[in-house]
Design an enzyme around this catalytic site. Structure first.
Site, PDB file in Angstrom:
ATOM      1  N   CYS A 242      36.751   5.709  18.610  1.00  0.00           N
ATOM      2  CA  CYS A 242      38.205   5.700  18.447  1.00  0.00           C
ATOM      3  C   CYS A 242      38.526   5.776  16.960  1.00  0.00           C
ATOM      4  CB  CYS A 242      38.822   4.444  19.049  1.00  0.00           C
ATOM      5  SG  CYS A 242      40.608   4.598  19.222  1.00  0.00           S
TER       6      CYS A 242
ATOM      7  N   LYS B 143      42.691   1.162  30.451  1.00  0.00           N
ATOM      8  CA  LYS B 143      42.902   0.305  29.290  1.00  0.00           C
ATOM      9  C   LYS B 143      44.400   0.086  29.117  1.00  0.00           C
ATOM     10  CE  LYS B 143      42.172  -0.166  24.340  1.00  0.00           C
ATOM     11  NZ  LYS B 143      41.500   0.307  23.140  1.00  0.00           N
TER      12      LYS B 143
ATOM     13  N   ARG C 286      42.369  -6.935  16.504  1.00  0.00           N
ATOM     14  CA  ARG C 286      43.039  -6.075  15.520  1.00  0.00           C
ATOM     15  C   ARG C 286      42.997  -6.701  14.134  1.00  0.00           C
ATOM     16  NH1 ARG C 286      48.175  -3.802  19.082  1.00  0.00           N
ATOM     17  NH2 ARG C 286      46.867  -2.792  20.654  1.00  0.00           N
TER      18      ARG C 286
ATOM     19  N   ARG D 136      51.136   0.887  20.995  1.00  0.00           N
ATOM     20  CA  ARG D 136      50.223   1.845  21.628  1.00  0.00           C
ATOM     21  C   ARG D 136      50.689   2.218  23.035  1.00  0.00           C
ATOM     22  NH1 ARG D 136      46.585   1.440  17.674  1.00  0.00           N
ATOM     23  NH2 ARG D 136      45.183  -0.361  17.366  1.00  0.00           N
TER      24      ARG D 136
ATOM     25  N   GLU E 124      43.550   7.158  36.470  1.00  0.00           N
ATOM     26  CA  GLU E 124      42.830   7.250  35.189  1.00  0.00           C
ATOM     27  C   GLU E 124      41.320   7.228  35.421  1.00  0.00           C
ATOM     28  OE1 GLU E 124      43.710   7.779  32.182  1.00  0.00           O
ATOM     29  OE2 GLU E 124      45.802   7.204  31.910  1.00  0.00           O
TER      30      GLU E 124
ATOM     31  N   LYS F  54      40.057  -2.885  31.154  1.00  0.00           N
ATOM     32  CA  LYS F  54      40.258  -3.690  29.947  1.00  0.00           C
ATOM     33  C   LYS F  54      41.732  -3.992  29.751  1.00  0.00           C
ATOM     34  CE  LYS F  54      39.886  -3.362  25.004  1.00  0.00           C
ATOM     35  NZ  LYS F  54      39.731  -2.530  23.861  1.00  0.00           N
TER      36      LYS F  54
ATOM     37  N   TYR G  25      32.275 -11.316  23.831  1.00  0.00           N
ATOM     38  CA  TYR G  25      31.865 -11.963  22.578  1.00  0.00           C
ATOM     39  C   TYR G  25      31.073 -13.236  22.874  1.00  0.00           C
ATOM     40  CZ  TYR G  25      35.389  -8.665  21.131  1.00  0.00           C
ATOM     41  OH  TYR G  25      36.090  -7.495  20.962  1.00  0.00           O
TER      42      TYR G  25
END
Ligand code: PBG
Ligand code: ZN
Length: 325
Positions: free
Chosen positions: A120, A195, A205, A217, A233, A248, A313
């Protein structure tokens, strides 16, 4: 048959019995550990917005990947930061990018690990959008070609999987064609298919310096109110050549994961995003929740909803906790 002949508590009498009838298994091999890579040497700077996450130079990313591999974690997912941002996000598709170098070093240091790269532009553009902007508008088709170049750089460096997260229309097909034209037919595509335009990306971010300078976005990421559109999608991405599809964020979108599981036979990834991660960490820091138990409960929920792959994470702490169960 009902009570008293039937007593479901019989199946919960001991840890071994509970394990025997357990329907959902969480395994380290299905976890993907995201890493933030930046140019330089000897860099390991804690990310203020994200507990236990760091900005790493390529050789330190390789060190971290090696530790992940030792814990049995299945894959890493690399996010890059540039030295310099510009309007076209040039460093994203430069063969000298930090991500390209990190891929090579990780492949050398931990060959058994699957190496995925985020594809991206937003961390590389000075305006912070995922697409190229001309005349005040996102240029969908030009962006796809730049993403194809970026994927090509990563694949040539040795990435096993490229993961476009931009949400432009048609990018999977452009990336697949560009990879194949270069003989990179073995490089897989994990598409961020469903997404959503989510508030849960906030801490990321901060970490990637990728917040849009202006606007939001919503013209490319999905409206959180939609599920049927998410299925479209996903379907389109599969038709365009996606090998793995993603939902996501994950936690507030378990219904989307389940719907996708019931319809499609490709592997499904769920992305346990930064805001979900920090929500739990904040609650645990405040003494409100047991971090490890809540983490395992959430990760299990992703699996139960139908996800095969979990990007989180928490990968290292989850793998460590699972090895003790
Ligand atoms: C950028 C990108 C984002 C995330 C992954 N890739 C942020 C965004 O779309 O604004 C979010 C990851 C996270 O929050 O953990 N394309
Ligand atoms: Zn982006």
């Amino acid at each position: 048959m009902s009570y008293p002949a039937t007593r479901l508590r019989r199946l919960r009498t001991s840890p071994a019995m509970r394990r025997l009838v357990r329907e959902t298994a969480l395994t380290a091999g299905h976890l993907v550990y995201p890493l933030f890579v930046r140019p330089g040497k000897n860099i390991k700077i804690p990310i203020p917005s994200m507990t236990d996450c760091f900005h790493l130079s390529p050789e330190n990313a390789a060190q971290e990947a090696k530790e992940a591999a030792k814990l049995g974690i299945g894959a890493v997912l690399l996010f890059g930061l540039p030295d310099k941002k510009d309007s076209a996000g040039s460093e994203a598709y430069s063969p000298d990018s930090a991500v390209a170098e990190a891929v090579k070093r990780i492949k050398d240091a931990a060959g058994e690990l699957v190496v995925c790269t985020d594809v991206c532009l937003c961390a590389y553009t000075d305006h912070g959008h995922c697409g190229l902007i001309e005349d005040g508008k996102i240029q969908n088709d030009k962006t796809c070609r730049l993403l194809g170049q970026m994927a090509l750089v990563h694949a040539k460096a040795g990435a096993d999987v490229v993961a476009p997260s931009d949400m432009m229309d048609g990018r999977v097909s452009v990336i697949r064609k560009m990879l194949d034209a270069d003989g990179l037919t073995d490089t897989a595509i994990m598409a961020y298919s469903a997404k959503y335009a989510s508030a849960y990306y906030g801490p990321f971010r901060e970490a990637a310096g990728s917040a849009p300078a202006q606007g939001d976005r919503k013209s490319y990421q999905m409206d959180p109110a939609n599920t049927r559109q998410a299925m479209r999608e996903i379907q389109l991405d599969i038709e365009e050549g996606a090998d793995i599809v993603m939902v996501k964020p994950a936690l507030a979108y378990l219904d989307v994961v389940r719907m996708a599981r019931d319809r499609f036979d490709v592997p499904i990834a769920a992305y346990n995003v930064s805001g979900e991660y920090m929500m739990l960490n904040a609650a645990a820091d405040a003494g409100l929740l047991d971090r490890t138990q809540a983490m395992l409960e959430i990760l299990t929920a992703f699996k139960r909803a139908g996800a095969d792959i979990i990007i989180t994470y928490f990968a290292k702490s989850a793998a460590a906790a699972l090895s003790k169960i």
